[in-house]
Scaffold this active site. Sequence first.
Site, PDB file in Angstrom:
ATOM      1  N   ASP A  75       0.826  -1.209   0.000  1.00 51.00           N
ATOM      2  CA  ASP A  75       0.000   0.000   0.000  1.00 51.00           C
ATOM      3  C   ASP A  75       0.859   1.258   0.000  1.00 51.00           C
ATOM      4  OD1 ASP A  75       0.908   0.134   2.678  1.00 51.00           O
ATOM      5  OD2 ASP A  75      -0.895  -0.856   3.422  1.00 51.00           O
ATOM      6  N   ASP A 250      -0.907   4.160 -20.031  1.00 48.84           N
ATOM      7  CA  ASP A 250      -1.102   2.758 -20.359  1.00 48.84           C
ATOM      8  C   ASP A 250      -1.777   2.609 -21.722  1.00 48.84           C
ATOM      9  OD1 ASP A 250      -1.197  -0.124 -19.441  1.00 48.84           O
ATOM     10  OD2 ASP A 250      -3.343   0.224 -19.723  1.00 48.84           O
ATOM     11  N   LYS A 253      -1.254   2.970 -27.734  1.00 51.57           N
ATOM     12  CA  LYS A 253      -1.632   2.809 -29.140  1.00 51.57           C
ATOM     13  C   LYS A 253      -3.104   2.459 -29.306  1.00 51.57           C
ATOM     14  CE  LYS A 253       0.035  -1.991 -29.536  1.00 51.57           C
ATOM     15  NZ  LYS A 253       0.991  -2.846 -30.260  1.00 51.57           N
ATOM     16  N   GLU A 279       3.000   3.729 -23.068  1.00 49.78           N
ATOM     17  CA  GLU A 279       3.290   2.325 -23.336  1.00 49.78           C
ATOM     18  C   GLU A 279       2.736   1.975 -24.725  1.00 49.78           C
ATOM     19  OE1 GLU A 279       1.854  -2.077 -21.848  1.00 49.78           O
ATOM     20  OE2 GLU A 279       0.509  -0.383 -22.083  1.00 49.78           O
ATOM     21  N   ASP A 351       4.961  -6.642 -17.501  1.00 52.99           N
ATOM     22  CA  ASP A 351       4.271  -7.337 -18.582  1.00 52.99           C
ATOM     23  C   ASP A 351       5.133  -8.373 -19.293  1.00 52.99           C
ATOM     24  OD1 ASP A 351       1.742  -6.107 -18.363  1.00 52.99           O
ATOM     25  OD2 ASP A 351       2.450  -4.337 -19.445  1.00 52.99           O
TER      26      ASP A 351
END
Length: 524
Positions: A75, A250, A253, A279, A351
């Site tokens: 947190d 985020d 594209k 990103e 990712d």
Amino acid sequence: MRKNFKAFVALFAAILLFFSGCSSKQEAKAPKSEVIYQVMVDRFYNGDPSNDDPEVSKGMFDPTHTNWRMYWGGDLKGLTEKIPYIKGMGVTAIWISPVVDNINKPAVYNGEINAPYHGYWARDFKRVEEHFGTWEDFDNFVKVAHENGIKVILDFAPNHTSPADEENPDFAENGALYDDGKLLGTYSNDSLKLFHHNGSISNWNNLKELQDKNLFDLADLDQSNPIVDKYLKDSIKLWFNHEIDGVRLDAAKHMPMEWVKSFANTIYSIKKDVLLFGEWMLSGPTDPLYGYNIQFANTTGFSVLDFMLNGAIRDVFGKGYGFERLNDTLEDTNKDYENPYKLVTFIDNHDMPRFLSLNNDKDKLHEAIAFIMTTRGIPVIYYGTEQYLHNDTNGGNDPYNRPMMEKFDESTKAYTLIKELSRLRQLTPALQYGTTTARYVSDDVYIYERQYGKDVVLVAINKGEKTTVKTVKTSLRKGIYKDYLKGLLKGVELKVTKGNGENLVQDLTLPGNSVSVWTNVRVK
């Protein structure tokens, strides 16, 4: 007096002329040096157990840390507590995973419960996720970060809300979007036309399809809708009012470039000195959308995460490719992007498998770290890299690339390496936005020079066996240069001589798996 003033003006003009001669158009636009530390808030440190399993979203917390798709307790208070540890590496900015309010019900896929511990399933962009804390906790985190000279970069995901099923209104929260607690609509009850209803993406090389269809069954927001447009821009204004310093965008594209440009303009109207990068995932050198990626970085006001260089880094240090792969990528991207110094470089992230899952060799990891810390661009260190954190289950793919931070040891070789090279980046513009010249390239050895004006940094990486390089040209003047890293990665001393009007290094012997860094910059 007038004569002295004219002399001062002439001197000032001469200084400007000198620096214009040693800097390019790109360098003139370059930002000050930054070193970014990427944190997944839920997996970093638990500073407040009282918010582990909040009443409003009960049942999505796993205290055993065995269900990788549940909340584990990290947190904002925990992150705040560890700021001195992060500062110790020389970090200048923290990129945090999204902390906007996420769905209160889990999404069930193939019988498996998925909680939004990662922060990418938003329900209300104007509130703080209760598993991470409160606005007070967020404000205190920003305050402490700023007191320690660290900027805060918020990961923001305006492309979508949460998992949705048009035929099943009871699926999780079905993409619900709230405006500071007020429900605006869901994917199956969308009277305001907040979302696209075109199904899921099937052709990942079609830009229009990427922007108008659902990414992984997430309810796709329609930024051309004035309600959505205003809501998202009002939301980011709110977070900047809480003193953030930048945005990682985020799924860049998956949104229209013109809208992203207007989004960036909204941010710049609030704060001029900001870090903005998106990103835009690329599959490799032949990605058919590479040209659009360049256009995005050159025109929208957002730079991009450097997936092209990332692929080369992982190929060279992780898979054994020769250094030509890395050098060619650097040369190509330096030509393609208007400001390659703003590209955000990285070894791994949330990712993809961590580097040590790709290649469990600490020497190669150290070499990769040394490279991104001394090459052009803004380096990002993924949390735990300095502690060799990794889990190789399923090849280390999502979610196993997101383990809980296990220790905060400030004496590891990786931690020390990041700290020392962060310090050097702050000391010299050569590493911040200097030109790059390849001095020697082979399968296992890469010697390159960064230069800005009279400041020079020469780097030699040998990822193979002990080898001797016959001759290396350099801009360093005649003399003896100690390894800046003091042998941390088996670096050696450098002797520069004069020959045929050039500065040369003769018979340079590099130990196997070594990194040497030499500079004429005065280091106290």
